[in-house]
Design a protein around this motif. Sequence first.
Motif, short mmCIF file in Angstrom:
data_model
loop_
_atom_site.label_atom_id
_atom_site.label_comp_id
_atom_site.label_asym_id
_atom_site.label_seq_id
_atom_site.Cartn_x
_atom_site.Cartn_y
_atom_site.Cartn_z
N ASN A 37 0.80 -1.22 0.00
CA ASN A 37 0.00 0.00 0.00
C ASN A 37 0.84 1.28 0.00
OD1 ASN A 37 -2.93 -1.14 1.05
ND2 ASN A 37 -1.22 -2.23 1.99
N TRP A 38 0.18 2.32 -0.46
CA TRP A 38 0.69 3.68 -0.28
C TRP A 38 -0.28 4.44 0.62
CZ3 TRP A 38 5.43 5.23 -1.31
CH2 TRP A 38 6.18 4.54 -2.27
N ILE A 39 0.28 5.12 1.59
CA ILE A 39 -0.47 5.85 2.61
C ILE A 39 0.23 7.17 2.83
CG2 ILE A 39 -1.13 5.81 5.06
CD1 ILE A 39 -0.89 2.61 4.66
N ARG A 40 -0.52 8.21 3.13
CA ARG A 40 0.12 9.50 3.40
C ARG A 40 -0.49 10.15 4.62
NH1 ARG A 40 -2.12 13.25 -1.66
NH2 ARG A 40 -4.33 13.21 -1.04
N GLN A 41 0.25 11.09 5.15
CA GLN A 41 -0.22 11.86 6.31
C GLN A 41 0.20 13.30 6.13
OE1 GLN A 41 1.12 10.57 10.22
NE2 GLN A 41 -0.80 11.31 11.11
N SER A 42 -0.77 14.15 5.96
CA SER A 42 -0.53 15.59 5.86
C SER A 42 -0.38 16.17 7.25
CB SER A 42 -1.67 16.26 5.11
OG SER A 42 -1.80 15.74 3.80
N PRO A 43 0.26 17.34 7.36
CA PRO A 43 0.46 17.95 8.67
C PRO A 43 -0.87 18.14 9.42
CG PRO A 43 1.78 19.07 7.03
CD PRO A 43 0.91 18.11 6.28
N GLY A 44 -0.92 17.65 10.62
CA GLY A 44 -2.10 17.82 11.46
C GLY A 44 -3.27 16.93 11.10
N MET A 45 -3.04 16.00 10.18
CA MET A 45 -4.13 15.14 9.72
C MET A 45 -3.83 13.68 10.05
SD MET A 45 -6.16 17.33 8.31
CE MET A 45 -7.23 16.46 7.17
N GLY A 46 -4.83 12.85 9.88
CA GLY A 46 -4.63 11.43 10.10
C GLY A 46 -4.07 10.74 8.86
N ALA A 98 3.53 0.48 2.88
CA ALA A 98 3.27 -0.45 3.98
C ALA A 98 2.64 -1.73 3.46
CB ALA A 98 2.35 0.20 5.01
N ARG A 99 2.83 -2.80 4.20
CA ARG A 99 2.24 -4.09 3.85
C ARG A 99 1.06 -4.39 4.76
NH1 ARG A 99 5.18 -9.95 4.47
NH2 ARG A 99 4.27 -9.80 6.58
N GLY A 100 -0.01 -4.84 4.15
CA GLY A 100 -1.14 -5.28 4.95
C GLY A 100 -2.46 -4.78 4.40
N GLY A 101 -3.43 -4.77 5.25
CA GLY A 101 -4.75 -4.30 4.88
C GLY A 101 -5.57 -5.36 4.18
N PHE A 109 -5.49 0.55 9.68
CA PHE A 109 -4.04 0.62 9.67
C PHE A 109 -3.40 -0.23 10.76
CE2 PHE A 109 -4.11 3.37 6.22
CZ PHE A 109 -4.97 4.43 6.43
N TYR A 110 -4.14 -0.54 11.80
CA TYR A 110 -3.61 -1.42 12.85
C TYR A 110 -3.39 -2.83 12.34
CZ TYR A 110 -8.57 -2.70 13.31
OH TYR A 110 -9.85 -3.09 13.08
N GLU A 111 -3.94 -3.14 11.16
CA GLU A 111 -3.74 -4.47 10.58
C GLU A 111 -2.50 -4.54 9.70
OE1 GLU A 111 -7.37 -5.45 8.58
OE2 GLU A 111 -8.44 -5.87 10.46
N TYR A 112 -1.84 -3.41 9.51
CA TYR A 112 -0.63 -3.40 8.69
C TYR A 112 0.55 -3.85 9.56
CZ TYR A 112 -3.09 -0.76 5.07
OH TYR A 112 -3.95 -0.37 4.08
N ASP A 113 1.39 -4.72 9.00
CA ASP A 113 2.45 -5.26 9.84
C ASP A 113 3.83 -4.66 9.58
OD1 ASP A 113 2.66 -8.56 8.19
OD2 ASP A 113 2.68 -6.52 7.38
#
Length: 125
Positions: A37-46, A98-101, A109-113
């Motif tokens: 997977n590809w995941i991102r987090q902007s400033p102040g965001m989830g 990340a791997r998982g999902g 996201f807690y399922e990503y290892d």
Amino acid sequence: QVQLQESGPGLVKPSQTLSLTCTVSRGSITTSYYRWNWIRQSPGMGLEWMGVIAYDGSTDYSPSLKSRTSISRDTSKNQFSLQLSSVTPEETAVYYCARGGSYYYPNRFYEYDYWGQGTQVTVSS
């Protein structure tokens, strides 16, 4: 232990295409039934899930990004890549691979290892 490492430009101009690569070591991206997977987090965001390429090469994307996102892989290098077109300054973020999902719950996201350390991408002219 599987390791993931993001790489790519840290600065992208608005309206251009963001390109990142994730190199995976100590594990194959073709091993059943893992999802990459590809995941991102902007400033102040989830965390925001962007998309995935599965062990069989199938892909899935966030509906909000689908028209601008492409995920591909190079199995010979054990890498997968993200391209996000027409970026805006609001897409400045730390980008993670990340791997998982799962297909139905990619936001659990807690399922990503395994995660990469993340790479900062700034969209600015």
